[in-house]
Design an enzyme around this catalytic site. Structure first.
Site, PDB file in Angstrom:
ATOM      1  N   HIS A  79     -27.852 -65.991 -19.097  1.00 15.68           N
ATOM      2  CA  HIS A  79     -27.429 -67.082 -19.996  1.00 15.68           C
ATOM      3  C   HIS A  79     -26.634 -68.165 -19.266  1.00 15.68           C
ATOM      4  CE1 HIS A  79     -28.986 -65.160 -23.525  1.00 15.68           C
ATOM      5  NE2 HIS A  79     -28.286 -64.070 -23.305  1.00 15.68           N
ATOM      6  N   HIS A 118     -26.972 -57.754 -12.977  1.00  8.98           N
ATOM      7  CA  HIS A 118     -27.207 -58.133 -14.363  1.00  8.98           C
ATOM      8  C   HIS A 118     -28.669 -57.851 -14.692  1.00  8.98           C
ATOM      9  CE1 HIS A 118     -25.628 -60.229 -17.884  1.00  8.98           C
ATOM     10  NE2 HIS A 118     -26.835 -60.747 -18.032  1.00  8.98           N
TER      11      HIS A 118
HETATM   12 FE   LIG Z   1     -24.571 -60.764 -21.938  1.00  6.55          FE
HETATM   13 FE   LIG Z   2     -27.437 -61.166 -20.033  1.00  4.26          FE
END
Ligand SMILES: [Fe+2]
Ligand SMILES: [Fe+2]
Length: 256
Positions: free
Chosen positions: A68, A149
């Site tokens: 994001h 991530h």
């Molecule tokens: Fe997140």
């Molecule tokens: Fe994420």
């Protein structure tokens, strides 16, 4: 040195809870360095300079991100100009921001690498190849930490074993649910598949559960809103030997 890694801080609610909780928690646990994943810290979505500054003001030393990171345009210059925030290193190298950084703690240099998974995720190059070349550039860092991530548990576990003995710690982020597998691997690398999140506990990954239920039930698009339920702060403490860079112990935490 005790290093605290905090899972994805979600929305204004997560930010405000962090501000309330982190300073005393750091004192209680004797934390020397704090890292937090801030990719969802802005009200709405993504990360902004405002939400990043909120994390720093709460006692976070370094911010990692993830898929994001580029949602909000106003953060692009911030990513380019600051050395205490990173985005996945295996994204296009011309994208805003840096993928790894070094914190100078005087007696020890600490390298922090942010990587994105490729299973069920878009826009990233092979993280295994990427980390190999970054480690050559971080030869002077005795302590190296990796925020991976990623969506897939298998990809995270594989990278943990791949880096065992080569870095101090590997922690996963992105799924927003803490896993119960925190441990020190054979080679001295601290590992957890996912740190979990910091934000409203009764929620679907931070989102109001009613909205998520409706979305899954009907398949209709809906605007996500952060839940307004009591928050928790989830993460992991890595006790690291500054002389060897090895992790001595790992403690996963969820503070209500
Ligand atoms: Fe997140
Ligand atoms: Fe994420």
């Amino acid at each position: 040195m005790n290093i605290l890694a905090i899972g994805d801080v979600v929305g204004q609610e997560g930010c405000e809870f962090l501000r309330k909780t982190l300073p005393s928690f750091k004192k209680l646990k004797g934390i020397g360095l704090t890292i937090a994943n801030g990719e969802n810290s802005a009200a709405g979505n993504g990360i902004t300079p405002f939400s990043a500054e909120h994390l720093f003001a709460s006692g976070v030393d370094l911010i990692t991100t993830g898929n994001h990171v580029y949602k909000r345009r106003e953060v692009y210059d911030f990513l380019d100009s600051r050395t205490d925030i990173v985005r996945p290193a295996n994204y296009n190298k011309n994208n805003p921001g840096r993928g790894f950084t070094v914190i100078d703690k005087g007696s020890v240099q600490i390298g922090i690498i942010n990587l994105s998974g490729v299973s069920y995720m878009e826009g990233a190059d092979n993280p295994f190849a990427a980390v190999d070349s970054i480690l050559q550039e971080l030869e002077n860092c005795r302590i190296i930490l990796v925020d991976f991530h990623a969506e897939a548990t298998a990809e995270k576990k594989a990278l943990g074993y791949y880096l065992d003995g080569r870095v101090s710690a590997v922690f996963g982020t992105h799924t927003h649910v803490q896993t119960s597998d925190a441990k020190v691997l054979e080679g001295g690398t601290g590992y957890i598949t996912d740190l979990g999140m910091t934000g409203p506990e009764k929620s679907v990954l931070g989102v109001k559960h009613e909205i998520a239920i409706n979305r899954f039930k009907t398949g209709m698009p809906s605007r996500f809103e952060t839940a307004q339920t009591p928050c928790f702060m989830c993460g992991c403490i890595f006790e690291i030997d500054e002389k060897t860079g090895r992790t001595l112990s790992v403690e996963s935490v969820c503070v209500e």
